[in-house]
Design a protein around this motif. Structure first.
Motif, PDB file in Angstrom:
ATOM      1  N   GLU A  70      47.471  49.614  52.007  1.00 37.88           N
ATOM      2  CA  GLU A  70      48.879  50.374  52.695  1.00 37.88           C
ATOM      3  C   GLU A  70      49.600  49.910  53.696  1.00 37.88           C
ATOM      4  N   LYS A  71      49.749  49.001  53.774  1.00 32.74           N
ATOM      5  CA  LYS A  71      50.740  47.704  54.972  1.00 32.74           C
ATOM      6  C   LYS A  71      50.930  46.768  54.032  1.00 32.74           C
ATOM      7  N   GLY A  72      50.990  46.970  52.558  1.00 32.63           N
ATOM      8  CA  GLY A  72      51.669  45.688  51.695  1.00 32.63           C
ATOM      9  C   GLY A  72      50.476  44.171  51.390  1.00 32.63           C
ATOM     10  N   ARG A  73      49.551  44.027  52.299  1.00 31.02           N
ATOM     11  CA  ARG A  73      49.041  43.439  51.840  1.00 31.02           C
ATOM     12  C   ARG A  73      48.319  43.400  50.863  1.00 31.02           C
ATOM     13  N   ARG A  74      48.315  41.775  49.860  1.00 30.74           N
ATOM     14  CA  ARG A  74      47.729  41.872  49.049  1.00 30.74           C
ATOM     15  C   ARG A  74      46.297  41.651  49.490  1.00 30.74           C
ATOM     16  N   VAL A  75      44.640  42.828  49.189  1.00 33.23           N
ATOM     17  CA  VAL A  75      43.713  42.370  49.213  1.00 33.23           C
ATOM     18  C   VAL A  75      42.320  42.443  48.511  1.00 33.23           C
ATOM     19  N   THR A  76      41.655  41.298  49.171  1.00 28.41           N
ATOM     20  CA  THR A  76      40.450  41.219  48.058  1.00 28.41           C
ATOM     21  C   THR A  76      39.216  41.876  49.184  1.00 28.41           C
ATOM     22  N   LEU A  77      38.562  43.059  48.414  1.00 30.02           N
ATOM     23  CA  LEU A  77      37.526  42.975  49.440  1.00 30.02           C
ATOM     24  C   LEU A  77      36.373  42.631  48.537  1.00 30.02           C
ATOM     25  N   VAL A  78      35.366  41.321  48.760  1.00 29.50           N
ATOM     26  CA  VAL A  78      34.335  40.929  48.826  1.00 29.50           C
ATOM     27  C   VAL A  78      32.676  41.499  48.867  1.00 29.50           C
ATOM     28  N   ASP A  79      32.665  42.142  47.622  1.00 25.66           N
ATOM     29  CA  ASP A  79      30.357  42.427  48.320  1.00 25.66           C
ATOM     30  C   ASP A  79      29.150  41.152  47.631  1.00 25.66           C
ATOM     31  N   LEU A  80      29.101  41.365  49.110  1.00 26.06           N
ATOM     32  CA  LEU A  80      28.419  40.652  48.804  1.00 26.06           C
ATOM     33  C   LEU A  80      26.835  40.926  50.191  1.00 26.06           C
ATOM     34  N   ASP A  81      27.183  42.416  49.852  1.00 23.69           N
ATOM     35  CA  ASP A  81      25.977  43.666  50.618  1.00 23.69           C
ATOM     36  C   ASP A  81      24.685  43.362  49.394  1.00 23.69           C
ATOM     37  N   VAL A  82      23.455  42.820  49.721  1.00 14.89           N
ATOM     38  CA  VAL A  82      23.062  42.305  48.126  1.00 14.89           C
ATOM     39  C   VAL A  82      21.553  43.375  49.025  1.00 14.89           C
ATOM     40  N   VAL A  83      21.799  43.269  50.239  1.00 15.98           N
ATOM     41  CA  VAL A  83      20.413  44.158  50.691  1.00 15.98           C
ATOM     42  C   VAL A  83      20.306  45.635  50.037  1.00 15.98           C
TER      43      VAL A  83
END
Length: 239
Positions: free
Chosen positions: A30-43
């Motif tokens: 929302e603040k204009g950043r280029r964002v990547t969310l990495v889902d490494l939750d393998v539990v």
């Protein structure tokens, strides 16, 4: 709380780590950043960032998860794009990582591309869950993460809650325990997170760090579904 280019959020099941990660990624976008969310939750099979993939796509957050039949797998599968995101100096990266040995090993496997000086590793603590009921348990977890991943925990996010039964007293009790943990581990408490509906009822006079309201995005499959909720994967996601 998201001051550096890479923010890693670690925590045991029930800590609320995934909600913190999702809210952070959405706020940065929302603040204009280029964002990547990495889902490494393998539990955890139910509370995962990947379950909100449609919502994240809608607002322009790139979500990196295992592909195809592996998308809901419980194996530490590393997608190649993660390395590219970590190397991209113009991209903010939020990583949702499980808090056990498996999650720490996943972080260790990325150590060669992790920008250590521009990375925060934040432990999300909920002292009302069985994996970290005491300060001693929380400190042991911090040491365990470093021993396996060689990545130091740089801060604590106090997120003690009981879902719909959370009260201001529960939040403040968790904050006090987070302060004790921080003192024992020699790291700061960087934020107190609380569901947005409770934020205005919280007495903030004794809190010396930012209070961050959280929008509740993921819900367990046993909660009643409303017309505003949509099923994606094993979770209901609020749009």
């Amino acid at each position: 709380m998201y001051e550096k280019r890479v923010t890693i959020l670690v925590g045991h099941f029930g800590s609320g780590k995934t909600e913190v990660a999702l809210n952070g990624a959405l706020d940065l976008s929302e603040k204009g950043r280029r964002v990547t969310l990495v889902d490494l939750d393998v539990v955890k099979p139910y509370f995962r960032s990947r379950s909100a993939r449609a919502l994240l796509k809608k607002v322009g957050v790139d979500l990196l998860v295992p592909h195809g039949d592996n998308i809901f797998g419980d194996l530490p599968i590393i997608v190649p794009e993660i390395r590219g995101a970590l190397r991209d100096g113009n991209r903010r990266v939020v990583m949702d990582v499980g808090g056990d040995d498996t999650g720490a090993r996943v972080l260790g496997s990325l150590s060669d591309v992790m920008p250590v000086t521009d990375t925060d590793c934040l432990l999300v603590l909920n002292f009302r869950r069985p994996f970290t009921p005491t300060v001693v348990d929380a400190v042991a977890m911090i040491r365990q993460i470093y021993a396996v991943s060689r990545l130091p925990v740089t801060g604590i996010v106090s997120n003690t809650h009981l879902m719909d039964e959370t009260t201001p007293e529960v939040v403040l009790e968790g904050y006090r325990m987070a302060l004790e943990t921080a003192e024992a581990a020699g790291i700061p408490v960087v934020a107190v997170t609380v569901e947005e509906g409770l934020a205005n009822r919280l007495e903030r006079g004794g809190i010396t760090c930012p209070v961050v309201p959280l929008r509740r995005i993921v819900r367990p499959p046993f909660e009643r579904r409303t017309p505003e909720q949509r099923a994606t994967g094993p979770l209901f996601v609020l749009n």
